[in-house]
Design an enzyme around this catalytic site. Sequence first.
Site, short mmCIF file in Angstrom:
data_model
loop_
_atom_site.label_atom_id
_atom_site.label_comp_id
_atom_site.label_asym_id
_atom_site.label_seq_id
_atom_site.Cartn_x
_atom_site.Cartn_y
_atom_site.Cartn_z
N GLU A 75 31.86 6.17 66.78
CA GLU A 75 31.76 4.68 67.02
C GLU A 75 30.62 4.23 67.72
OE1 GLU A 75 32.31 2.10 65.68
OE2 GLU A 75 34.22 1.15 65.88
N ASP A 76 30.14 3.01 67.22
CA ASP A 76 29.21 2.51 68.27
C ASP A 76 29.64 1.80 69.50
OD1 ASP A 76 30.60 0.39 67.01
OD2 ASP A 76 28.78 -0.72 66.44
N ASP B 120 35.15 -1.96 72.67
CA ASP B 120 35.23 -3.33 73.10
C ASP B 120 36.83 -3.59 73.42
OD1 ASP B 120 34.54 -5.71 74.05
OD2 ASP B 120 34.32 -6.82 72.17
N PHE C 265 27.15 -9.29 75.04
CA PHE C 265 26.99 -8.76 73.69
C PHE C 265 25.54 -8.18 73.57
CE2 PHE C 265 26.59 -9.59 69.10
CZ PHE C 265 27.66 -9.16 68.82
N VAL C 266 25.70 -7.01 72.83
CA VAL C 266 24.54 -6.33 72.79
C VAL C 266 24.00 -5.95 71.23
CG1 VAL C 266 24.45 -4.92 74.80
CG2 VAL C 266 25.87 -4.07 73.16
N ASP D 43 24.99 -4.93 65.38
CA ASP D 43 24.33 -6.39 65.11
C ASP D 43 24.88 -7.54 65.40
OD1 ASP D 43 27.04 -5.82 63.75
OD2 ASP D 43 26.34 -7.56 62.34
N ARG E 18 20.14 -4.66 63.49
CA ARG E 18 20.61 -3.36 63.45
C ARG E 18 19.47 -2.39 63.71
NH1 ARG E 18 25.90 -2.93 62.05
NH2 ARG E 18 26.58 -4.30 60.47
P1 IMP Z 1 36.81 -3.48 69.34
O1 IMP Z 1 37.79 -3.56 68.21
O2 IMP Z 1 37.01 -5.08 69.84
O3 IMP Z 1 36.93 -2.45 70.14
O4 IMP Z 1 35.46 -3.72 68.80
C1 IMP Z 1 34.85 -2.85 68.21
C2 IMP Z 1 33.71 -3.26 66.96
O5 IMP Z 1 33.30 -4.68 67.49
C3 IMP Z 1 32.64 -2.50 67.11
O6 IMP Z 1 32.49 -1.37 66.24
C4 IMP Z 1 31.35 -3.56 66.95
O7 IMP Z 1 31.25 -3.71 65.58
C5 IMP Z 1 32.03 -4.83 67.30
N1 IMP Z 1 31.20 -5.15 68.60
C6 IMP Z 1 31.86 -5.28 69.77
N2 IMP Z 1 30.92 -5.30 71.04
C7 IMP Z 1 29.81 -5.76 70.41
C8 IMP Z 1 28.66 -6.19 70.88
O8 IMP Z 1 28.41 -6.20 72.11
N3 IMP Z 1 27.87 -6.23 69.89
C9 IMP Z 1 27.91 -5.88 68.67
N4 IMP Z 1 28.91 -5.69 68.03
C10 IMP Z 1 30.05 -5.45 68.92
#
Ligand code: IMP
Length: 182
Positions: free
Chosen positions: A102-103, A106, A155-156, A162, A168
């Site tokens: 995963e990227d 969060d 936010f990155v 993206d 991206r």
């Molecule tokens: P989570 O479900 O909140 O853990 O979010 C995961 C997804 O949110 C990641 O796979 C990203 O696609 C997106 N995301 C969370 N933080 C960022 C950020 O800082 N920049 C871009 N995408 C983010």
Amino acid sequence: MEQDQQQYKTRVLISNEVIRKRIDELGQQIAKDYPSGTIHMVGILKGACIFLSDLVRAVPAPVKFDFMAVSSYGRGKTSSGEVKLAKDLDMSLEGMDVLIVEDIVDTGVTLTYLAHVLQQRRPRSIQIAALLDKPSRRMRPVQVKYVGFTIPDEFVVGYGLDYAEDYRNLPDICILDPVNPA
Ligand code: IMP
């Protein structure tokens, strides 16, 4: 889209050189942890595609990979809290050693959902690799075995990540700042 980009400027948080060094370390570590058999990596589209393509080449061990897509964020910077499977895998994971790639983690909502979905496929083992971890916003506890970098609550974008589908292709991971903050 071009209008969106004019409202923000990017500031490098982690350079491409530093990212590549860290991925080499993760690759060595992963190969050591899976001494026998093939590692089945599952990349989460679209954000993880660049991380996955560098990571698979940094692992000196047999690897197969496939992709899944989930939808959660839409065009905003905050999660809708809803995750939906948008593209499923083509391969079976039964009896396999699975590594979700995963990227960024969060809130943890996406990975909690994905780990649950993939667990139903009866893999031999299942672990998570995330390039970035933003622990300050966690809502669900997630065990991420391989973390590239822990970052602050910013936010990155870049290196696959993206904002509304832009940025991206930036080689570095950058913080997105408004040009004229209110
Ligand atoms: P989570 O479900 O909140 O853990 O979010 C995961 C997804 O949110 C990641 O796979 C990203 O696609 C997106 N995301 C969370 N933080 C960022 C950020 O800082 N920049 C871009 N995408 C983010």
